[in-house]
Scaffold this motif. Structure first.
Motif, PDB file in Angstrom:
ATOM      1  N   GLN A  21       0.835  -1.214   0.000  1.00  0.00           N
ATOM      2  CA  GLN A  21       0.000   0.000   0.000  1.00  0.00           C
ATOM      3  C   GLN A  21       0.863   1.256   0.000  1.00  0.00           C
ATOM      4  OE1 GLN A  21      -3.810  -0.013   0.050  1.00  0.00           O
ATOM      5  NE2 GLN A  21      -2.958   1.736  -1.016  1.00  0.00           N
ATOM      6  N   VAL A  62       2.278   1.666  -3.514  1.00  0.00           N
ATOM      7  CA  VAL A  62       1.219   2.097  -4.438  1.00  0.00           C
ATOM      8  C   VAL A  62       0.894   3.577  -4.190  1.00  0.00           C
ATOM      9  CG1 VAL A  62      -1.259   1.853  -4.934  1.00  0.00           C
ATOM     10  CG2 VAL A  62       0.195  -0.180  -4.827  1.00  0.00           C
ATOM     11  N   TYR A 110      -1.817  12.260 -14.227  1.00  0.00           N
ATOM     12  CA  TYR A 110      -2.487  10.966 -14.364  1.00  0.00           C
ATOM     13  C   TYR A 110      -3.456  10.925 -15.553  1.00  0.00           C
ATOM     14  CZ  TYR A 110      -5.408   6.987 -13.492  1.00  0.00           C
ATOM     15  OH  TYR A 110      -6.104   5.817 -13.671  1.00  0.00           O
ATOM     16  N   ALA A 134     -11.640   3.513  -5.462  1.00  0.00           N
ATOM     17  CA  ALA A 134     -10.348   3.841  -6.064  1.00  0.00           C
ATOM     18  C   ALA A 134     -10.575   4.797  -7.235  1.00  0.00           C
ATOM     19  CB  ALA A 134      -9.600   2.578  -6.505  1.00  0.00           C
ATOM     20  N   GLY A 135     -11.492   5.734  -7.007  1.00  0.00           N
ATOM     21  CA  GLY A 135     -11.995   6.577  -8.092  1.00  0.00           C
ATOM     22  C   GLY A 135     -11.072   7.707  -8.493  1.00  0.00           C
ATOM     23  N   GLY A 136      -9.979   7.891  -7.763  1.00  0.00           N
ATOM     24  CA  GLY A 136      -8.918   8.812  -8.172  1.00  0.00           C
ATOM     25  C   GLY A 136      -9.417  10.190  -8.544  1.00  0.00           C
ATOM     26  N   ASP A 189     -12.961  10.393 -12.898  1.00  0.00           N
ATOM     27  CA  ASP A 189     -13.385  10.165 -14.284  1.00  0.00           C
ATOM     28  C   ASP A 189     -14.677   9.355 -14.398  1.00  0.00           C
ATOM     29  OD1 ASP A 189     -12.297  11.210 -16.541  1.00  0.00           O
ATOM     30  OD2 ASP A 189     -11.395   9.329 -17.196  1.00  0.00           O
ATOM     31  N   ASP A 211     -11.044   7.170  -2.472  1.00  0.00           N
ATOM     32  CA  ASP A 211      -9.680   6.825  -2.871  1.00  0.00           C
ATOM     33  C   ASP A 211      -8.793   7.000  -1.644  1.00  0.00           C
ATOM     34  OD1 ASP A 211      -8.247   6.582  -5.888  1.00  0.00           O
ATOM     35  OD2 ASP A 211      -6.902   7.130  -4.247  1.00  0.00           O
ATOM     36  N   ILE A 212      -7.726   6.216  -1.606  1.00  0.00           N
ATOM     37  CA  ILE A 212      -6.821   6.276  -0.448  1.00  0.00           C
ATOM     38  C   ILE A 212      -5.815   7.411  -0.592  1.00  0.00           C
ATOM     39  CG2 ILE A 212      -4.960   4.761  -1.278  1.00  0.00           C
ATOM     40  CD1 ILE A 212      -5.319   3.233   1.457  1.00  0.00           C
ATOM     41  N   GLY A 245     -10.402   7.252   1.743  1.00  0.00           N
ATOM     42  CA  GLY A 245     -10.686   6.013   2.475  1.00  0.00           C
ATOM     43  C   GLY A 245     -10.071   4.828   1.774  1.00  0.00           C
ATOM     44  N   ASN A 246     -10.048   3.711   2.496  1.00  0.00           N
ATOM     45  CA  ASN A 246      -9.445   2.478   2.002  1.00  0.00           C
ATOM     46  C   ASN A 246     -10.543   1.536   1.519  1.00  0.00           C
ATOM     47  OD1 ASN A 246      -8.051   0.072   1.645  1.00  0.00           O
ATOM     48  ND2 ASN A 246      -6.755   0.398   3.442  1.00  0.00           N
ATOM     49  N   ALA A 247     -10.401   1.042   0.286  1.00  0.00           N
ATOM     50  CA  ALA A 247     -11.405   0.129  -0.272  1.00  0.00           C
ATOM     51  C   ALA A 247     -11.544  -1.142   0.565  1.00  0.00           C
ATOM     52  CB  ALA A 247     -11.012  -0.241  -1.707  1.00  0.00           C
ATOM     53  N   PHE A 289      -9.722   0.127 -12.956  1.00  0.00           N
ATOM     54  CA  PHE A 289      -8.256   0.076 -12.914  1.00  0.00           C
ATOM     55  C   PHE A 289      -7.732   0.318 -11.501  1.00  0.00           C
ATOM     56  CE2 PHE A 289      -9.615   1.762 -17.119  1.00  0.00           C
ATOM     57  CZ  PHE A 289      -9.416   0.583 -17.805  1.00  0.00           C
ATOM     58  N   PRO A 310      -4.036  -4.073  -1.856  1.00  0.00           N
ATOM     59  CA  PRO A 310      -3.316  -5.258  -1.360  1.00  0.00           C
ATOM     60  C   PRO A 310      -4.236  -6.441  -1.030  1.00  0.00           C
ATOM     61  CG  PRO A 310      -2.469  -3.267  -0.313  1.00  0.00           C
ATOM     62  CD  PRO A 310      -3.685  -2.846  -1.110  1.00  0.00           C
TER      63      PRO A 310
HETATM   64  N1  SAM Z   1     -10.422   4.769 -11.145  1.00  0.00           N
HETATM   65  C1  SAM Z   1      -9.568   5.829 -11.622  1.00  0.00           C
HETATM   66  C2  SAM Z   1      -9.506   5.810 -13.135  1.00  0.00           C
HETATM   67  O1  SAM Z   1      -9.962   4.827 -13.726  1.00  0.00           O
HETATM   68  O2  SAM Z   1      -9.028   6.761 -13.723  1.00  0.00           O
HETATM   69  C3  SAM Z   1      -8.175   5.748 -10.991  1.00  0.00           C
HETATM   70  C4  SAM Z   1      -7.452   4.449 -11.196  1.00  0.00           C
HETATM   71  S1  SAM Z   1      -5.760   4.499 -10.672  1.00  0.00           S
HETATM   72  C5  SAM Z   1      -4.972   3.432 -11.813  1.00  0.00           C
HETATM   73  C6  SAM Z   1      -5.771   3.499  -9.205  1.00  0.00           C
HETATM   74  C7  SAM Z   1      -6.285   4.215  -7.983  1.00  0.00           C
HETATM   75  O3  SAM Z   1      -6.411   3.260  -6.908  1.00  0.00           O
HETATM   76  C8  SAM Z   1      -5.364   5.311  -7.436  1.00  0.00           C
HETATM   77  O4  SAM Z   1      -6.058   6.533  -7.394  1.00  0.00           O
HETATM   78  C9  SAM Z   1      -4.988   4.817  -6.041  1.00  0.00           C
HETATM   79  O5  SAM Z   1      -4.778   5.840  -5.097  1.00  0.00           O
HETATM   80  C10 SAM Z   1      -6.196   3.959  -5.703  1.00  0.00           C
HETATM   81  N2  SAM Z   1      -5.988   3.008  -4.599  1.00  0.00           N
HETATM   82  C11 SAM Z   1      -4.924   2.186  -4.413  1.00  0.00           C
HETATM   83  N3  SAM Z   1      -5.083   1.455  -3.300  1.00  0.00           N
HETATM   84  C12 SAM Z   1      -6.293   1.814  -2.767  1.00  0.00           C
HETATM   85  C13 SAM Z   1      -7.028   1.388  -1.626  1.00  0.00           C
HETATM   86  N4  SAM Z   1      -6.556   0.459  -0.794  1.00  0.00           N
HETATM   87  N5  SAM Z   1      -8.234   1.964  -1.392  1.00  0.00           N
HETATM   88  C14 SAM Z   1      -8.714   2.923  -2.224  1.00  0.00           C
HETATM   89  N6  SAM Z   1      -8.058   3.357  -3.322  1.00  0.00           N
HETATM   90  C15 SAM Z   1      -6.862   2.802  -3.607  1.00  0.00           C
END
Ligand code: SAM
Length: 258
Positions: free
Chosen positions: A28, A31, A42, A79-81, A84, A103-104, A129-131, A148, A154
């Motif tokens: 984590q 990442v 990004y 994990a919506g970053g 989008d 998103d974390i 937050g953590n997924a 993605f 993890p």
């Molecule tokens: N969903 C977005 C998109 O399609 O453009 C972003 C995808 S990006 C490749 C992966 C995302 O997963 C990152 O923003 C990262 O911070 C998030 N991420 C990684 N580990 C995570 C976790 N444990 N909980 C929530 N988000 C997480």
């Protein structure tokens, strides 16, 4: 050769960070470093790396979400970053559609908040937050998406179980993720592009070749679609299915909470 599910070929306390074996906690952190490093570039990198294809893949996801035009609809995008997927679902739905992005990574969320403000979008909330341990009550959302993102988490089993917990009965979980290319010729081309072109693009555009080398490697370590479908069934999802897109570069996975 097929790769078994992530949990099956990692010991209790380890998993993968790209091609390296690391502890779950270290993964984590590593990442998080990747996405802190690339947050500003990004979205641009997504367009450059995929030649714009990520837009078509996300459109396929949004079509499957199928937000209604005339009733309340609550989406959770894990994990919506940078927002989008949430923005696309809001554009497709009616005025009673709401989206929550979790998103974390605070830097990815900051980019998302700025994008939402520029579009004057009030129907989206950004939550750090953590997924693996979602800060929401049971059955709070009509649909849960992750694009993605799952291969970066993890403890995939924990994230799937949480996604199901927060879904309403009758709600749908949709996961867009890189998959296994199954078209002869395309696989060699895809490998060449992934390992030679993407890290160079990462260095030139985002200033971080290693971050993009991780992304490429993590795609190779992600379980093939049938194995991931099995993980979704184990998490309790019903009517689990998946659809390869663009020769299997990506798969759209679906499951229901019934
Ligand atoms: N969903 C977005 C998109 O399609 O453009 C972003 C995808 S990006 C490749 C992966 C995302 O997963 C990152 O923003 C990262 O911070 C998030 N991420 C990684 N580990 C995570 C976790 N444990 N909980 C929530 N988000 C997480």
């Amino acid at each position: 050769m097929t790769t078994p599910p992530e949990e099956a070929h990692a010991s209790a306390a380890t998993t993968h960070f790209g091609f390296r074996d690391v502890s779950l906690a270290d993964k984590q952190t590593l990442v998080d470093d990747v996405f802190h490093s690339v947050a500003d570039r990004y979205d641009l990198m997504n367009d450059l790396m995929s030649g714009g294809l990520h837009r078509a893949w996300k459109d396929a996801l949004v079509t499957a979400v199928s937000p209604p035009k005339s009733r309340d609809f609550a989406l959770l995008d894990l994990a919506g970053g940078t927002g989008d997927v949430a923005f696309r679902v809001l554009a497709a739905g009616g005025s009673a559609t709401r989206a929550t992005v979790v998103d974390i990574n605070s830097d990815m969320l900051d980019v998302g908040r700025a994008r939402a403000a520029a579009r004057e979008l009030a129907a989206v909330a950004f939550v750090e937050g953590n997924a693996e341990a979602l800060p929401f009550p049971d059955r709070a959302f009509d649909a849960v998406t992750i694009a993605f993102g799952i291969r970066n988490v993890p403890r995939i089993a924990a994230a799937l179980s949480e996604a199901r917990r927060v879904l309403a009965i009758g709600g749908r979980f949709l996961c867009l993720e890189f998959s296994t290319v199954d078209v002869p010729g395309l696989d060699a081309l895809y490998d060449f592009y992934s390992f030679n072109v993407i890290p160079v693009l990462g260095r030139l555009v985002a200033g971080d070749a290693e971050a993009y080398r991780y992304l490429v490697e993590s795609i190779r370590r992600f379980p093939p679609p049938e194995s991931f479908a099995g993980m979704m069934r184990t998490a309790g999802f019903a009517r689990v299915s998946y659809r390869p897109l663009t020769g299997g570069i990506v798969a759209l996975h679906s499951g229901w909470r019934l």
